[in-house]
Design a protein around this motif. Sequence first.
Motif, short mmCIF file in Angstrom:
data_model
loop_
_atom_site.label_atom_id
_atom_site.label_comp_id
_atom_site.label_asym_id
_atom_site.label_seq_id
_atom_site.Cartn_x
_atom_site.Cartn_y
_atom_site.Cartn_z
N PHE A 204 0.83 -1.21 0.00
CA PHE A 204 0.00 0.00 0.00
C PHE A 204 0.86 1.26 0.00
N SER A 205 1.83 1.33 0.91
CA SER A 205 2.66 2.53 1.00
C SER A 205 3.54 2.69 -0.25
N ALA A 206 3.96 1.56 -0.84
CA ALA A 206 4.78 1.62 -2.06
C ALA A 206 3.99 2.19 -3.23
N LEU A 207 2.70 1.82 -3.32
CA LEU A 207 1.84 2.38 -4.36
C LEU A 207 1.59 3.87 -4.09
N GLN A 208 1.37 4.18 -2.84
CA GLN A 208 1.04 5.55 -2.44
C GLN A 208 2.20 6.51 -2.70
N THR A 209 3.42 6.05 -2.46
CA THR A 209 4.60 6.90 -2.58
C THR A 209 5.27 6.83 -3.94
N GLY A 210 4.79 5.92 -4.81
CA GLY A 210 5.37 5.81 -6.14
C GLY A 210 6.62 4.95 -6.21
N VAL A 211 6.90 4.22 -5.13
CA VAL A 211 8.02 3.27 -5.17
C VAL A 211 7.75 2.23 -6.26
N VAL A 212 6.48 1.84 -6.39
CA VAL A 212 6.06 1.00 -7.52
C VAL A 212 4.90 1.69 -8.22
N ASP A 213 4.72 1.35 -9.50
CA ASP A 213 3.61 1.90 -10.28
C ASP A 213 2.36 1.04 -10.15
N SER A 221 -8.13 -8.86 -2.53
CA SER A 221 -6.94 -8.24 -1.95
C SER A 221 -6.81 -6.79 -2.42
N PHE A 222 -7.07 -6.57 -3.68
CA PHE A 222 -7.01 -5.23 -4.26
C PHE A 222 -7.96 -4.27 -3.55
N VAL A 223 -9.17 -4.74 -3.28
CA VAL A 223 -10.19 -3.86 -2.71
C VAL A 223 -10.16 -3.83 -1.18
N GLN A 229 -7.67 2.33 -3.31
CA GLN A 229 -7.73 3.76 -2.97
C GLN A 229 -6.64 4.56 -3.69
N VAL A 230 -5.56 3.87 -4.08
CA VAL A 230 -4.47 4.58 -4.78
C VAL A 230 -4.26 4.09 -6.21
N LYS A 284 -17.02 -11.45 -5.80
CA LYS A 284 -18.07 -10.66 -6.46
C LYS A 284 -18.26 -9.32 -5.75
N ASP A 285 -18.29 -9.37 -4.42
CA ASP A 285 -18.46 -8.14 -3.64
C ASP A 285 -17.31 -7.16 -3.91
N ALA A 286 -16.11 -7.71 -4.05
CA ALA A 286 -14.93 -6.86 -4.30
C ALA A 286 -15.04 -6.14 -5.64
N LEU A 287 -15.41 -6.87 -6.67
CA LEU A 287 -15.54 -6.26 -8.00
C LEU A 287 -16.66 -5.23 -8.02
N ASP A 288 -17.76 -5.54 -7.32
CA ASP A 288 -18.87 -4.58 -7.25
C ASP A 288 -18.42 -3.29 -6.55
N LYS A 289 -17.66 -3.45 -5.46
CA LYS A 289 -17.18 -2.28 -4.71
C LYS A 289 -16.20 -1.46 -5.54
N ALA A 290 -15.34 -2.15 -6.27
CA ALA A 290 -14.36 -1.46 -7.13
C ALA A 290 -15.09 -0.63 -8.20
N LYS A 291 -16.09 -1.23 -8.83
CA LYS A 291 -16.85 -0.52 -9.87
C LYS A 291 -17.56 0.69 -9.28
N ALA A 292 -18.16 0.50 -8.10
CA ALA A 292 -18.88 1.60 -7.44
C ALA A 292 -17.95 2.75 -7.07
#
Length: 332
Positions: A204-213, A221-223, A229-230, A284-292
Amino acid sequence: MNRRSVLRLGASAALAATASRLTSPAAAQTRLFKASDVHPAGYPTVVAVESLGKKLAAATNGRLGVQMFAAMQLGGEKEAIEQAQIGAIQFARVSVGALGPVIDELNVFNLPFLFRNTAHMQKVIDGPIGQELLDKVTSNQKAGLVGICWMDAGARSVYDTKKPIKDIGDLKGMKVRVMGNPMFVDMMNALGGNGVAMGYDQVFSALQTGVVDGAENNPPSFVFDNHYQVAKFYTLTEHLIVPEMLVFSRKTWDSLSKDDQALLTKFGREAQLEERVLWTKYEKDALDKAKAAGIQIIEVSDKKPFQDAVKPVWDKYGPKFADMIKRIQAVD
């Protein structure tokens, strides 16, 4: 002191308090097995292990039970494996990606595009091959682990903070986090990105700070670990279908009676199927939340360029698994 350090100190204090309780006369017959998971409370793997613990407590009249430390309280998957090996914890729910460097035979499941789909993977882990690989973990004395059961983790896809990945060319030069296994670094490099091995607790912090793209993982896991969020782009590459495994400390296992070992094995098999039911809904819930939340979910119309690109990974790692690969591909 950062938040992760505070959490781990709190977890250590909880472990010490548990040890104190277990040595008190009133609780002399109670033994709590400590379980670690990187995912939060309510996640299918967490719920399945908690359910196993309840069954264990009921079957032993409270003599045995499970204490869950979810949400990376005890560190990432690498740390969980190491703690189980020395007997500091008993249960570790970890990806086969993280276990591959410890037990090489499992790396066959880490080959990209090995399984046709998740249904194919489920048939494999539920059958003789799945049991054979669980046994490989248990029989590897040096590893210090016992294979209890498999758990579903869906298909892994790429997500990033920069742009939609519509074809393989869009991955070129992107720094993408992968699990700490050389196979995955090689896989991401073959796809044109720059594979960066990193513990899950740092993503999470690596995505947030740009350490990784970007990174790659399943929708829950993504949601539910808040990476969405980032990272606003989720591309359904489904390049890996890597099952997870619940392992148990060999050090503790050897101290148990045959009857207690049999109970753990029995409830483990039930947990394997329970988690799958939970997983289907959670995904399914994760994909629905991501779309929303406005996440751009990109379908890959032609996966062949991705499959062709990872041929060097198969050429490098596949030959020693040739017989097992044939057996897996023959499962229908």
